[in-house]
Design an enzyme around this catalytic site. Sequence first.
Site, PDB file in Angstrom:
ATOM      1  N   HIS A   1      -3.085 -17.178  -9.670  1.00  0.00           N
ATOM      2  CA  HIS A   1      -3.964 -17.313  -8.503  1.00  0.00           C
ATOM      3  C   HIS A   1      -5.421 -17.619  -8.898  1.00  0.00           C
ATOM      4  O   HIS A   1      -6.056 -18.510  -8.332  1.00  0.00           O
ATOM      5  CB  HIS A   1      -3.967 -16.027  -7.661  1.00  0.00           C
ATOM      6  CG  HIS A   1      -2.609 -15.570  -7.221  1.00  0.00           C
ATOM      7  ND1 HIS A   1      -1.556 -16.426  -7.057  1.00  0.00           N
ATOM      8  CD2 HIS A   1      -2.140 -14.340  -6.892  1.00  0.00           C
ATOM      9  CE1 HIS A   1      -0.494 -15.743  -6.649  1.00  0.00           C
ATOM     10  NE2 HIS A   1      -0.824 -14.475  -6.540  1.00  0.00           N
TER      11      HIS A   1
ATOM     12  N   GLU B   1      -8.662  -5.428  -4.302  1.00  0.00           N
ATOM     13  CA  GLU B   1      -7.645  -4.896  -3.387  1.00  0.00           C
ATOM     14  C   GLU B   1      -7.848  -3.391  -3.309  1.00  0.00           C
ATOM     15  O   GLU B   1      -8.031  -2.746  -4.348  1.00  0.00           O
ATOM     16  CB  GLU B   1      -6.242  -5.229  -3.897  1.00  0.00           C
ATOM     17  CG  GLU B   1      -5.987  -6.728  -3.919  1.00  0.00           C
ATOM     18  CD  GLU B   1      -4.600  -7.123  -4.390  1.00  0.00           C
ATOM     19  OE1 GLU B   1      -3.954  -7.946  -3.740  1.00  0.00           O
ATOM     20  OE2 GLU B   1      -4.173  -6.589  -5.430  1.00  0.00           O
TER      21      GLU B   1
HETATM   22  C1  BG6 Z   1       0.671 -11.392  -5.504  1.00  0.00           C
HETATM   23  C2  BG6 Z   1       0.519 -10.266  -6.495  1.00  0.00           C
HETATM   24  O1  BG6 Z   1       1.027 -12.578  -6.160  1.00  0.00           O
HETATM   25  O2  BG6 Z   1      -0.547 -11.584  -4.840  1.00  0.00           O
HETATM   26  C3  BG6 Z   1       0.063  -8.995  -5.791  1.00  0.00           C
HETATM   27  O3  BG6 Z   1       1.771 -10.043  -7.145  1.00  0.00           O
HETATM   28  C4  BG6 Z   1      -1.177  -9.266  -4.984  1.00  0.00           C
HETATM   29  O4  BG6 Z   1      -0.173  -7.963  -6.738  1.00  0.00           O
HETATM   30  C5  BG6 Z   1      -0.971 -10.474  -4.082  1.00  0.00           C
HETATM   31  O5  BG6 Z   1      -1.466  -8.110  -4.210  1.00  0.00           O
HETATM   32  C6  BG6 Z   1      -2.252 -10.840  -3.346  1.00  0.00           C
HETATM   33  O6  BG6 Z   1      -2.005 -11.889  -2.461  1.00  0.00           O
HETATM   34  P1  BG6 Z   1      -2.866 -12.067  -1.160  1.00  0.00           P
HETATM   35  O7  BG6 Z   1      -2.376 -13.299  -0.532  1.00  0.00           O
HETATM   36  O8  BG6 Z   1      -2.610 -10.852  -0.333  1.00  0.00           O
HETATM   37  O9  BG6 Z   1      -4.297 -12.136  -1.615  1.00  0.00           O
END
Ligand code: BG6
Length: 453
Positions: free
Chosen positions: A222, A198
């Site tokens: 995740h 990110e």
């Molecule tokens: C969230 C986290 O669960 O997922 C965040 O708390 C993260 O820190 C986010 O940025 C990322 O999700 P996605 O769907 O944008 O990849």
Amino acid sequence: MLFGATGDLAHRKIFPSLYDMEKRGALNVPVVGISRDAMSDEAIRSRARDGIERFGGELDDAIFDRLAQRLHHCMVDYSQKDCFAGLREKLGSRKRPLYYLAIPPSVFESVVEELKASGCAEGASVVVEKPFGRDLQSAQALNKVLHRVFPEDRIYRIDHYLGKEALLNLQYFRFANRFLEPIWNREHVRAIQITMAEDFGVEGRGGFYDEAGAIRDVVQNHMMQAVALLAMDPPAAADDESLRDAKVRLFRSMLPLQVDDVVRGRYEGFKNEPGVAQGSTTETYAAIRINIDSWRWAGVPFFIRVGKHLPVTATEVLVSMHKPPQRLFAAEGGPSRNYFRFQLKPSTLIAIGASAKKGGEEMVGEQIEMIALHQEPEELEAYDRLIGDALSGDSGLFARVDEVESTWQVVDPVLAAGTPIFDYPKGSWGPSEADGLIKGFGRWHDPLSPERL
Ligand code: BG6
């Protein structure tokens, strides 16, 4: 019945999703936004509108008006006795309410108990947001609290990765194709990497993030779910429980992490973010090696790398294969390895890396990549899909109790271990110490930025 209706999650994700559902004609129930504040129905509607305008797509007034008509506010003052009386009144004779707990985990227990005591939990279901506990022990305690009031099949533990199109495609691609299964094992696969990068920081969530850190925030949930879809055995049957059984079996065959399986990092300046404690030792980056002790995967490391303030925002899986056993083309250094590349974000992409002969006299090869599928960012947002599923009682895309507990079991040993933390400059690929983790298995694979795709 949305607890935490004035909070950040409702603002950014839940209201925009409810709007999308309204747009698709998929929302056909009243929505009650619950918070401690005394506010009118109009006030919660304008808060919702603001979230949709800022974080959703373009807002169409006619669609928003339909959503607004079904949206009401209910105040709950936790300091009062019988504080859920107003909620019960709002429920009236309605059956099968769905409570969405978009509130800090510290108040889960009292809310759940109060739902029961006030008679609001009858026939009800509950959606629980992550983080689901902060280690194995607290997750078990939380599950106990929930089970006192709700049966397991009416508890929806959200891990929004499970609702992502790209993850569902991973599952589909693995088991809908004949050619993959015979090579999807230690005989052919050398190593698997997943990078979740990110290019932004904690974005005003310093307080929450400092309590969590990268491993609790995105690895235990995740990333583990992504590994499960990549590595699990085929589910015994097509039903949801068989899928979850297959994942749990995989999680149970993961060896608990040891301190030398982990390199933690922190972007420079994290300690100055608002809400971050002085002397914080929280990681914003983690590189991890997961070992799976099974006939399919023994000896094949799964490398996971997650981080904030990295050069791009992209999540990619790279499955790299062993080289061909015979060294026919060894003179020119040999062909490069075959690989499968799955981009999970921003687009859904499946690519296969191979070697082919370069045109010309010499028997010299070059690496080619066949892009098998490239879908633009998902139409249906993960939250839309998941809220719709929870409303219709479909629990397949939510984490079951044993999934959550077995993943905590894997990460638990390193959470409290106080492993060193290495600072890295913002916009870099994290601390160089992570290179040592992957030694002997090539280099970290850096996902392509969207512009280079
Ligand atoms: C969230 C986290 O669960 O997922 C965040 O708390 C993260 O820190 C986010 O940025 C990322 O999700 P996605 O769907 O944008 O990849």
